[in-house]
Design a protein around this motif. Sequence first.
Motif: not given
Length: 405
Positions: A87, A190, A371, A376, A381
């Motif tokens: 992130d 996310q 992802n 996240s 993550e």
Amino acid sequence: MSFAELWDSLLDIGRDPATGGYRRYSFTAADAACRAWFMKTAAERNLRTHSDRNANLWAWWDGPGAAGPAIITGSHLDSVPDGGAFDGPLGVVSAFAAVDLLRERGFTPARPVAVAAFCEEEGGRFGMACLGSRLLTGAVTPETARELRDGAGVTFAEAMAGAGLDPAGLGADEELLARIGAFVELHIEQGSALDGLGAAVGVAESIWPHGRWRLDFAGRADHAGTTRLDDRRDPMLPYAAAVLEARQAAATAGALATFGKVVAEPGAANAISSAVHAWLDARAPGQEVLDHVVGLIEAAARRAAQSQGVEVGVRRESFTPRVEFDQALRDRVSRALAGRGIAAPVLPTGAGHDAGFLAARLPTAMLFVRNPTGVSHSPAEHATRTDCEAGVVALAAVLEELTSP
Ligand code: GLV
Ligand code: MN
Ligand code: MN
């Protein structure tokens, strides 16, 4: 340098060995190491660097032949408490990797390109998300920013000065903005929509309106073993009512509402708390729904506080209105990707990004990288190396499209 080498060169900075999560808070030693990494990575590529008046970092590829408004790409290097590796950093590392890829192909941009890393995107230390991009674009005043405090009472201005940067210069930077034609931020998704669609890369459509509210409940400290229930003024009870209402109101309205941080004072297991401080994060597809949900939570907190003889204060600490990314730029990005055989679905997101603030001043677009679990803001993550590399290829394609003569 390969994406993998570049990725690995940043990976250990600010990672907590016990949790595996990142603690890259602005103006700490970990942040200084991230900034040094950015400057070194840029210098190794002969990119011209500077830290702007709002502590955002820039690395310019503006060789001969590059003229006109620049195309900016990048993201942030700070993290939430125990955040994941991707992130923010994925966007910065991919930006440098995309520059490498374009150069390897012998591509010469007809416009300047810059890699940016924005300061305090997560609001992890000073509580206001996207602070660097808010300051740059004038979405927050320098006076407000200077006075933001971390958990220990240190102001943003003090911390910035401690890092050797001058807080006197904070504020909207029209000169810098005037040099930028568009911003493209690559970010890990996310959520797991891309996984469901079987795509490695996506394009952002919009960002939900979202914000953070601080609720302060003031009660009366007393003995847990001797104070009759009827005699208590326990701030934990209205706090609990607010948490339950957050879940209920969000579920009913199709929104999201989360209490992820709470501080009980003085924090004794055998005492009623004197005060509870709690932070609500609320997000919804539209402003009206968001206002409605937050209103219900606040009303539940006030009702429960009154019935327990507790005082309550509610303050909005940070807010981002709904963002629609520039349709023309988004279409151009989608066409550039499709032209290279990259299928990139268009997705909305509930997560906040610096791109959301730059979108108020410039054409802005975002690319998302798959992802697989959607997790996240957590050490879990993850994006696969193959998908990260696909993200770099997609970003390079977009930069090429936007900077071709
Ligand atoms: C940033 O990641 C946010 O959405 O809070
Ligand atoms: Mn984040
Ligand atoms: Mn981010």
